[in-house]
Design a protein around this motif. Sequence first.
Motif, PDB file in Angstrom:
ATOM      1  N   HIS A 144     -11.700  -1.881   3.987  1.00 31.86           N
ATOM      2  CA  HIS A 144     -11.362  -0.590   3.388  1.00 31.86           C
ATOM      3  C   HIS A 144      -9.951  -0.167   3.832  1.00 31.86           C
ATOM      4  O   HIS A 144      -9.726   0.911   4.365  1.00 31.86           O
ATOM      5  N   TYR A 145      -9.049  -1.086   3.557  1.00 28.22           N
ATOM      6  CA  TYR A 145      -7.636  -0.932   3.917  1.00 28.22           C
ATOM      7  C   TYR A 145      -6.840  -0.664   2.644  1.00 28.22           C
ATOM      8  O   TYR A 145      -7.088  -1.255   1.601  1.00 28.22           O
ATOM      9  N   HIS A 146      -5.866   0.237   2.712  1.00 25.64           N
ATOM     10  CA  HIS A 146      -5.046   0.581   1.554  1.00 25.64           C
ATOM     11  C   HIS A 146      -3.585   0.529   1.970  1.00 25.64           C
ATOM     12  O   HIS A 146      -3.175   1.243   2.891  1.00 25.64           O
ATOM     13  N   GLN A 147      -2.812  -0.303   1.280  1.00 26.41           N
ATOM     14  CA  GLN A 147      -1.386  -0.424   1.588  1.00 26.41           C
ATOM     15  C   GLN A 147      -0.545  -0.152   0.362  1.00 26.41           C
ATOM     16  O   GLN A 147      -0.786  -0.673  -0.718  1.00 26.41           O
ATOM     17  N   GLU A 148       0.490   0.677   0.550  1.00 32.62           N
ATOM     18  CA  GLU A 148       1.529   0.895  -0.445  1.00 32.62           C
ATOM     19  C   GLU A 148       2.842   0.455   0.186  1.00 32.62           C
ATOM     20  O   GLU A 148       3.383   1.132   1.061  1.00 32.62           O
ATOM     21  N   GLY A 149       3.344  -0.703  -0.231  1.00 33.06           N
ATOM     22  CA  GLY A 149       4.577  -1.223   0.356  1.00 33.06           C
ATOM     23  C   GLY A 149       4.658  -2.721   0.175  1.00 33.06           C
ATOM     24  O   GLY A 149       3.632  -3.417   0.202  1.00 33.06           O
ATOM     25  N   ASN A 150       5.842  -3.223   0.004  1.00 34.26           N
ATOM     26  CA  ASN A 150       6.050  -4.616  -0.371  1.00 34.26           C
ATOM     27  C   ASN A 150       6.166  -5.561   0.822  1.00 34.26           C
ATOM     28  O   ASN A 150       6.365  -5.141   1.954  1.00 34.26           O
TER      29      ASN A 150
END
Length: 280
Positions: A144-150
């Motif tokens: 349940h991990y959420h990442q915004e980034g390249n």
Amino acid sequence: MKKIENKEFEGERPLYQSHDLHIDHVTIHKGESSIKECSNILATNCQFEGKYVFWETYGFKVKDCLFTEGARSSLWYSKDVEMTDCRVEAPKMFRRMQGIKLNNVQILNGQETLWDCSDIELQNVEINGADYLGMHAENVKADHYHQEGNYAFQYGKNICITNSLLNSKDAFWEAENVTLIDCEINGEYLGWYSKNLHLIRCKVTGTQPLCYCENLIMEDCTLGDDADLAFEYSTIEATLNGHVVSIKNPTSGTILADSIGEIIIDENCKAPANCSIQTR
């Protein structure tokens, strides 16, 4: 364990070389290296505003705390940290560390975070602004991990991520031994040059995914409408649900999909050039 509560500190090294210490409702103002060369530290309901807070610190817990933007680079060269119910506004957190457990943590500016770290557990963690997160990270478990980034987890090893969302182009470049289960990964050029990348029930979007992969395995996965020119020069075993826009020059293996728009096998395909591509 000694306890300090309802205090404010600033300047250089105010709690340097502290051991067996509980700080509660403490504010660390502008300064550097406030909790350096320490061990067995418990921080609860604290606010950190200065740089380099936990350096060379071993065995510590951080709960219900805030790291403001000024607290950049606050967890480096340390070992065995548990962080729970925290908000992090500072960049470049966690560098060259071993033993990191994050539970219910929000990181607003995750740029260059988790570099050269190992033995990482992420549960209910959200990281924004996370360009180049997890570079060279090893032994990672995330749920349940959420990442915004390249550029997520480039050169990482031994990574397992479940029930998660990653909006990240160039994710898992040159990564090894990565398993993604019930995840959605959005971003172009996913997983190039990876080894032993295993996707189970995942959705992938973005152009030219999963090229130059060695031993790529996909089970019951879905490719988005923009995931064209997939699998170039990859060795692959894949079962894909739904429609695949286009497949280009996979090197070997088998691909089974419900339907495929275009299959490109041209003079540039590399030996052994014997990938079996079929539709149901």
